[in-house]
Design a protein around this motif. Sequence first.
Motif, PDB file in Angstrom:
ATOM      1  N   HIS A   1       0.834  -1.201   0.000  1.00 25.52           N
ATOM      2  CA  HIS A   1       0.000   0.000   0.000  1.00 25.52           C
ATOM      3  C   HIS A   1       0.873   1.258   0.000  1.00 25.52           C
ATOM      4  N   SER A   2       1.904   1.264   0.817  1.00 26.02           N
ATOM      5  CA  SER A   2       2.804   2.414   0.881  1.00 26.02           C
ATOM      6  C   SER A   2       3.525   2.613  -0.449  1.00 26.02           C
ATOM      7  N   PHE A   3       3.978   1.533  -1.055  1.00 26.52           N
ATOM      8  CA  PHE A   3       4.650   1.594  -2.358  1.00 26.52           C
ATOM      9  C   PHE A   3       3.734   2.249  -3.395  1.00 26.52           C
ATOM     10  N   LEU A   4       2.515   1.733  -3.524  1.00 31.40           N
ATOM     11  CA  LEU A   4       1.595   2.259  -4.535  1.00 31.40           C
ATOM     12  C   LEU A   4       1.136   3.679  -4.211  1.00 31.40           C
ATOM     13  N   GLU A   5       0.886   3.948  -2.944  1.00 30.27           N
ATOM     14  CA  GLU A   5       0.459   5.294  -2.550  1.00 30.27           C
ATOM     15  C   GLU A   5       1.556   6.324  -2.810  1.00 30.27           C
ATOM     16  N   THR A   6       2.791   5.959  -2.547  1.00 31.09           N
ATOM     17  CA  THR A   6       3.918   6.857  -2.797  1.00 31.09           C
ATOM     18  C   THR A   6       4.032   7.160  -4.280  1.00 31.09           C
ATOM     19  N   VAL A   7       3.932   6.129  -5.107  1.00 28.41           N
ATOM     20  CA  VAL A   7       4.007   6.330  -6.560  1.00 28.41           C
ATOM     21  C   VAL A   7       2.845   7.189  -7.042  1.00 28.41           C
TER      22      VAL A   7
END
Length: 177
Positions: free
Chosen positions: A104-110
Motif C-alpha cells: 500500500h505504501s509503495f503504490l500510494e507513494t508512486v
Amino acid sequence: MREPFGDDDIRIASDTPSRELRPQADLGESVAQEFQRHKENGNIFMANRLGEELARPLREEPAELFADTEGIERRHVQFLYGFAVRLAIHQGMDVSILEDTVLHSFLETVEHFSGPVYAALTDSVSSTVYRLCLSDEQPVGGAFARIAESSPSLGEMLYARYLDFARNLVGKFTFRP
C-alpha cells in the motif's frame, strides 16, 4: 406416524454450549489488534518506509537500475519493476499485515508523485499475463519481451535485476516479532 413436534423433542440449552455453538472470535477485531501491536512496536512505520524506498527508483530512475531500457516504452519497464517489487514483498514478508502495508505504501507513494506511473503499475492486463507466467512456470522476462517488443534475454535480465534489487531492499529491513 410420529407427531412433528412433541414434548420429547424440546431440549433446554446448557449454560455452557459446545465449542461449535460458541460465537467465533471476530476476525476484524483480531486483525485490528494485530495491526495495533505492529504499530506500537514500530513495524508499521518500518513497512511504510520500505514501501517508500521501493518507490524511490520510479521517481529518480537511477541509470544503473534502468540501464538497457532505451527504446522500450517506459510504462512497460515501470510495470516490470512494479511486478518484481510485488513478488519481492510477497516472498520477503512473513506477516500479511506488514506485506499489505508495504505494498500500500509503495503504490500510494508512486500515486502521490506520478499518476501516469501509478497507472502503469496497476495495469491489470499486464498483471494477468505476468501472473499466468508465474503460475505456469514460464519466464516473466519472456512475457515482458513480447509485450514490450524486445528480446527475451533483455526481458529476463531486466526482471532479474529488478527482482534482485527489490529483494535486497526488502531484506535490509528488520521487523520485530
